[in-house]
Design an enzyme around this catalytic site. Structure first.
Site, PDB file in Angstrom:
ATOM      1  N   SER A 124       0.837  -1.198   0.000  1.00 24.16           N
ATOM      2  CA  SER A 124       0.000   0.000   0.000  1.00 24.16           C
ATOM      3  C   SER A 124       0.869   1.244   0.000  1.00 24.16           C
ATOM      4  O   SER A 124       1.979   1.240   0.557  1.00 24.16           O
ATOM      5  CB  SER A 124      -0.863  -0.027   1.270  1.00 24.16           C
ATOM      6  OG  SER A 124      -1.466   1.231   1.482  1.00 24.16           O
ATOM      7  N   TYR A 149      -1.938  -1.222  10.768  1.00 24.79           N
ATOM      8  CA  TYR A 149      -2.184  -1.792   9.425  1.00 24.79           C
ATOM      9  C   TYR A 149      -1.019  -1.463   8.498  1.00 24.79           C
ATOM     10  O   TYR A 149      -0.456  -2.339   7.843  1.00 24.79           O
ATOM     11  CB  TYR A 149      -3.501  -1.255   8.842  1.00 24.79           C
ATOM     12  CG  TYR A 149      -3.599  -1.470   7.345  1.00 24.79           C
ATOM     13  CD1 TYR A 149      -3.799  -2.737   6.819  1.00 24.79           C
ATOM     14  CD2 TYR A 149      -3.440  -0.398   6.456  1.00 24.79           C
ATOM     15  CE1 TYR A 149      -3.841  -2.943   5.443  1.00 24.79           C
ATOM     16  CE2 TYR A 149      -3.494  -0.594   5.085  1.00 24.79           C
ATOM     17  CZ  TYR A 149      -3.690  -1.864   4.584  1.00 24.79           C
ATOM     18  OH  TYR A 149      -3.720  -2.066   3.227  1.00 24.79           O
ATOM     19  N   LYS A 153       2.054  -3.927   6.690  1.00 21.30           N
ATOM     20  CA  LYS A 153       2.424  -4.005   5.268  1.00 21.30           C
ATOM     21  C   LYS A 153       3.930  -3.800   5.098  1.00 21.30           C
ATOM     22  O   LYS A 153       4.587  -4.502   4.334  1.00 21.30           O
ATOM     23  CB  LYS A 153       1.661  -2.938   4.464  1.00 21.30           C
ATOM     24  CG  LYS A 153       0.192  -3.239   4.287  1.00 21.30           C
ATOM     25  CD  LYS A 153      -0.019  -4.407   3.350  1.00 21.30           C
ATOM     26  CE  LYS A 153      -1.429  -4.926   3.375  1.00 21.30           C
ATOM     27  NZ  LYS A 153      -1.610  -6.203   2.686  1.00 21.30           N
TER      28      LYS A 153
HETATM   29  P1  NAD Z   1     -10.757  -7.288   1.091  1.00 19.25           P
HETATM   30  O1  NAD Z   1     -10.956  -7.301   2.562  1.00 19.25           O
HETATM   31  O2  NAD Z   1     -11.930  -7.070   0.222  1.00 19.25           O
HETATM   32  O3  NAD Z   1     -10.041  -8.632   0.632  1.00 19.25           O
HETATM   33  C1  NAD Z   1      -9.161  -9.356   1.471  1.00 19.25           C
HETATM   34  C2  NAD Z   1      -9.586 -10.804   1.428  1.00 19.25           C
HETATM   35  O4  NAD Z   1      -8.703 -11.583   2.235  1.00 19.25           O
HETATM   36  C3  NAD Z   1     -11.004 -11.014   1.964  1.00 19.25           C
HETATM   37  O5  NAD Z   1     -11.714 -11.790   1.029  1.00 19.25           O
HETATM   38  C4  NAD Z   1     -10.793 -11.761   3.275  1.00 19.25           C
HETATM   39  O6  NAD Z   1     -11.868 -12.619   3.561  1.00 19.25           O
HETATM   40  C5  NAD Z   1      -9.479 -12.490   3.008  1.00 19.25           C
HETATM   41  N1  NAD Z   1      -8.672 -12.805   4.199  1.00 19.25           N
HETATM   42  C6  NAD Z   1      -8.289 -11.937   5.168  1.00 19.25           C
HETATM   43  N2  NAD Z   1      -7.529 -12.590   6.061  1.00 19.25           N
HETATM   44  C7  NAD Z   1      -7.408 -13.864   5.630  1.00 19.25           C
HETATM   45  C8  NAD Z   1      -6.745 -15.013   6.125  1.00 19.25           C
HETATM   46  N3  NAD Z   1      -6.059 -14.989   7.280  1.00 19.25           N
HETATM   47  N4  NAD Z   1      -6.810 -16.177   5.430  1.00 19.25           N
HETATM   48  C9  NAD Z   1      -7.531 -16.227   4.271  1.00 19.25           C
HETATM   49  N5  NAD Z   1      -8.193 -15.169   3.759  1.00 19.25           N
HETATM   50  C10 NAD Z   1      -8.136 -14.010   4.438  1.00 19.25           C
HETATM   51  O7  NAD Z   1      -9.620  -6.205   0.783  1.00 19.25           O
HETATM   52  P2  NAD Z   1      -9.132  -5.643  -0.614  1.00 19.25           P
HETATM   53  O8  NAD Z   1      -9.514  -4.224  -0.684  1.00 19.25           O
HETATM   54  O9  NAD Z   1      -9.506  -6.561  -1.705  1.00 19.25           O
HETATM   55  O10 NAD Z   1      -7.559  -5.680  -0.362  1.00 19.25           O
HETATM   56  C11 NAD Z   1      -6.753  -6.752  -0.821  1.00 19.25           C
HETATM   57  C12 NAD Z   1      -5.341  -6.523  -0.323  1.00 19.25           C
HETATM   58  O11 NAD Z   1      -4.872  -5.272  -0.810  1.00 19.25           O
HETATM   59  C13 NAD Z   1      -5.210  -6.467   1.190  1.00 19.25           C
HETATM   60  O12 NAD Z   1      -4.006  -7.099   1.558  1.00 19.25           O
HETATM   61  C14 NAD Z   1      -5.145  -4.987   1.477  1.00 19.25           C
HETATM   62  O13 NAD Z   1      -4.443  -4.705   2.665  1.00 19.25           O
HETATM   63  C15 NAD Z   1      -4.403  -4.471   0.267  1.00 19.25           C
HETATM   64  N6  NAD Z   1      -4.683  -3.057  -0.025  1.00 19.25           N
HETATM   65  C16 NAD Z   1      -5.958  -2.646  -0.186  1.00 19.25           C
HETATM   66  C17 NAD Z   1      -6.231  -1.303  -0.432  1.00 19.25           C
HETATM   67  C18 NAD Z   1      -7.653  -0.807  -0.587  1.00 19.25           C
HETATM   68  O14 NAD Z   1      -7.869   0.399  -0.513  1.00 19.25           O
HETATM   69  N7  NAD Z   1      -8.637  -1.657  -0.824  1.00 19.25           N
HETATM   70  C19 NAD Z   1      -5.181  -0.380  -0.531  1.00 19.25           C
HETATM   71  C20 NAD Z   1      -3.878  -0.848  -0.382  1.00 19.25           C
HETATM   72  C21 NAD Z   1      -3.642  -2.196  -0.129  1.00 19.25           C
HETATM   73  C1  UD1 Z   2      -6.967   4.885   3.876  1.00 19.75           C
HETATM   74  C2  UD1 Z   2      -5.962   4.472   4.902  1.00 19.75           C
HETATM   75  C3  UD1 Z   2      -4.822   3.754   4.203  1.00 19.75           C
HETATM   76  C4  UD1 Z   2      -5.367   2.590   3.398  1.00 19.75           C
HETATM   77  C5  UD1 Z   2      -6.423   3.098   2.429  1.00 19.75           C
HETATM   78  C6  UD1 Z   2      -7.076   1.987   1.683  1.00 19.75           C
HETATM   79  C7  UD1 Z   2      -6.136   6.069   6.748  1.00 19.75           C
HETATM   80  C8  UD1 Z   2      -5.447   7.150   7.495  1.00 19.75           C
HETATM   81  N1  UD1 Z   2      -5.493   5.612   5.656  1.00 19.75           N
HETATM   82  O1  UD1 Z   2      -6.332   5.758   2.957  1.00 19.75           O
HETATM   83  O2  UD1 Z   2      -3.879   3.296   5.148  1.00 19.75           O
HETATM   84  O3  UD1 Z   2      -4.326   1.960   2.679  1.00 19.75           O
HETATM   85  O4  UD1 Z   2      -7.441   3.795   3.151  1.00 19.75           O
HETATM   86  O5  UD1 Z   2      -7.880   1.198   2.505  1.00 19.75           O
HETATM   87  O6  UD1 Z   2      -7.204   5.629   7.109  1.00 19.75           O
HETATM   88  N2  UD1 Z   2     -12.501  11.147   3.517  1.00 19.75           N
HETATM   89  C9  UD1 Z   2     -13.502  12.019   3.902  1.00 19.75           C
HETATM   90  N3  UD1 Z   2     -14.652  11.496   4.410  1.00 19.75           N
HETATM   91  C10 UD1 Z   2     -14.850  10.155   4.590  1.00 19.75           C
HETATM   92  C11 UD1 Z   2     -13.810   9.273   4.201  1.00 19.75           C
HETATM   93  C12 UD1 Z   2     -12.644   9.800   3.678  1.00 19.75           C
HETATM   94  O7  UD1 Z   2     -13.366  13.223   3.765  1.00 19.75           O
HETATM   95  O8  UD1 Z   2     -15.916   9.750   5.089  1.00 19.75           O
HETATM   96  C13 UD1 Z   2     -11.280  11.702   2.918  1.00 19.75           C
HETATM   97  C14 UD1 Z   2     -10.012  11.384   3.682  1.00 19.75           C
HETATM   98  O9  UD1 Z   2      -9.762  12.351   4.672  1.00 19.75           O
HETATM   99  C15 UD1 Z   2      -8.982  11.378   2.545  1.00 19.75           C
HETATM  100  C16 UD1 Z   2      -9.767  10.894   1.327  1.00 19.75           C
HETATM  101  O10 UD1 Z   2     -11.143  11.120   1.644  1.00 19.75           O
HETATM  102  O11 UD1 Z   2      -8.548  12.702   2.277  1.00 19.75           O
HETATM  103  C17 UD1 Z   2      -9.567   9.402   1.053  1.00 19.75           C
HETATM  104  O12 UD1 Z   2      -9.824   8.669   2.257  1.00 19.75           O
HETATM  105  P1  UD1 Z   2      -9.859   7.069   2.269  1.00 19.75           P
HETATM  106  O13 UD1 Z   2     -10.723   6.568   1.189  1.00 19.75           O
HETATM  107  O14 UD1 Z   2     -10.181   6.648   3.671  1.00 19.75           O
HETATM  108  O15 UD1 Z   2      -8.369   6.651   1.883  1.00 19.75           O
HETATM  109  P2  UD1 Z   2      -6.984   7.098   2.557  1.00 19.75           P
HETATM  110  O16 UD1 Z   2      -7.157   7.916   3.768  1.00 19.75           O
HETATM  111  O17 UD1 Z   2      -6.141   7.691   1.463  1.00 19.75           O
END
Ligand code: NAD
Ligand code: UD1
Length: 339
Positions: A124, A149, A153
């Site tokens: 991330s 979190y 990572k």
């Molecule tokens: P998500 O929660 O939708 O998907 C994660 C999946 O992993 C889920 O289906 C959950 O059931 C499964 N899981 C969690 N722990 C597990 C375990 N111990 N064993 C087996 N399965 C398990 O999340 P996502 O948004 O699809 O994210 C996928 C990956 O990308 C994650 O590692 C997350 O940290 C990373 N990531 C996500 C974002 C985002 O904004 N969505 C941003 C940066 C990184």
């Molecule tokens: C957040 C996490 C980041 C994670 C990412 C994806 C924090 C501090 N960071 O990123 O670690 O990898 O999500 O899951 O939580 N916002 C509003 N109102 C809301 C929600 C968000 O104004 O109800 C704003 C936030 O202040 C930010 C932007 O929208 O400026 C994006 O927020 P968000 O979607 O939560 O992502 P990040 O904060 O970038």
């Protein structure tokens, strides 16, 4: 080539399955469904017209992994499984380190024992902490993530870098995602957060369908054009395609490689609200609220390295992200559940 997709039932994983299938990869999904529904996999089957082999289980279960590697001729792992809620990670750090760090260690050990050394890892942009340079490139030093979190990572990234030093057989892609949003064009799979969403887009779409009364805009005094926070939103389908590109790259290149997956374009919270309103025709009531603890002002990617080395770049713009997020929410107001 068969890929083990951990967390494949989740938001990004389910979209990646579609891109993997269309690139000709076979796969098996391992997911404990702690934050997903098997319905997502059924919908992936409908989209791809392909059976999705699924094992219900946990990446921390060494016995299960051993069996899985014995049962399937796995060549590579795409490792999405993890917990991702920042606030929850502050309240329950041990659960996050156990699931994300220990879970990855168990998976990596099973890979070594099975002789599988190809891995794509979901990292991330949070590992950059409060970036010293904007846009942020992979050459920027990783900062100190502001929550457990983010630290989980970074810890896994460090483990992966150590592995490559110890054993040259490893081929590892670390993908640092910026802010994934949107949904597949079919509007049958998408993001389905538990409870009240903490991320911006799902919050907006739930306001739009009337499930939530109004958006709180966290911070209006940042040093940005309109005072609200700026992020690099990337369409989840573009992001999913980045995984295919990384897998292909690893076929030719050993070692550990890190890529930002972002668009390179920053948008403020109010830019996103206005873009969503234009596309959906819905009005999003909002109030300007104090800054959210741990938030940074601006974060967007320099995605050049992925373009040069992977030939990958994001293709879908903000309007399309809003359009697809809206169609998913409108057609599935309760996500995958039939409540
Ligand atoms: P998500 O929660 O939708 O998907 C994660 C999946 O992993 C889920 O289906 C959950 O059931 C499964 N899981 C969690 N722990 C597990 C375990 N111990 N064993 C087996 N399965 C398990 O999340 P996502 O948004 O699809 O994210 C996928 C990956 O990308 C994650 O590692 C997350 O940290 C990373 N990531 C996500 C974002 C985002 O904004 N969505 C941003 C940066 C990184
Ligand atoms: C957040 C996490 C980041 C994670 C990412 C994806 C924090 C501090 N960071 O990123 O670690 O990898 O999500 O899951 O939580 N916002 C509003 N109102 C809301 C929600 C968000 O104004 O109800 C704003 C936030 O202040 C930010 C932007 O929208 O400026 C994006 O927020 P968000 O979607 O939560 O992502 P990040 O904060 O970038």
């Amino acid at each position: 080539m068969t890929i083990l997709v951990t967390g494949g039932a989740g938001y990004i994983g389910s979209h990646a399955l579609i891109e993997l299938a269309s690139a000709g990869f076979d796969f098996v999904v391992l997911d404990n469904l702690c934050n997903a529904s098997s319905e997502a996999l059924q919908r992936v089957e409908a989209i791809t017209n392909k059976c999705v082999p699924f094992v219900l289980g946990d990446i921390r279960d060494a016995g299960l992994l051993k069996q899985l590697f014995a049962d399937y001729a796995i060549n590579a792992v795409v490792h999405f499984a993890g917990l991702k809620a920042v606030t929850e990670s502050v309240a329950e750090p041990l659960r996050y380190y156990d699931n994300n760090v220990h879970g990855s260690q168990v998976l990596l050990q099973a890979m070594v024992e099975a002789g599988v050394f190809n891995l794509v890892f979901s990292s991330s942009a949070t590992v950059y902490g409060d970036p010293v340079e904007m846009p942020v490139s992979e050459a920027c030093s990783v900062g100190r993530p502001t929550n457990p979190y983010g630290r989980s990572k970074l810890m896994v990234e460090d483990i992966l870098r150590d592995l490559v030093v110890a054993d040259r057989r490893w081929r590892i892609a670390i993908l640092r995602y910026f802010n994934p949003v949107g949904a597949h064009e079919s509007a049958t799979i998408g993001e389905d957060p538990n409870g009240i969403p903490s991320n911006l887009l799902p919050f907006i779409t739930q306001v739009a369908v009337g499930k939530l009364p109004q958006l709180s805009v966290f911070g209006s005094d940042y040093p940005t054009n309109d005072g609200t926070g700026v992020r690099d939103y990337i369409h989840v389908v573009d992001l999913a395609q980045g995984h295919v590109a990384a897998l292909c790259y690893l076929q030719e290149n050993a070692g550990v490689h890190t890529w930002n997956l972002g668009t390179g374009q920053g948008y403020s919270v109010l830019d996103v609200v206005h873009a969503f309103e234009l596309v959906s025709g819905a009005k999003i009531p909002y109030r300007l609220a104090p800054r959210r603890a741990g938030d940074i002002a601006v974060c967007y990617a320099n995605p050049d390295k992925a373009f040069v080395e992977l030939g990958w770049s994001a293709q879908l713009g903000l309007e399309r992200m809003m359009h697809d997020a809206w169609r998913w929410q409108k057609n599935n107001p309760n996500g995958y559940s039939n409540k």
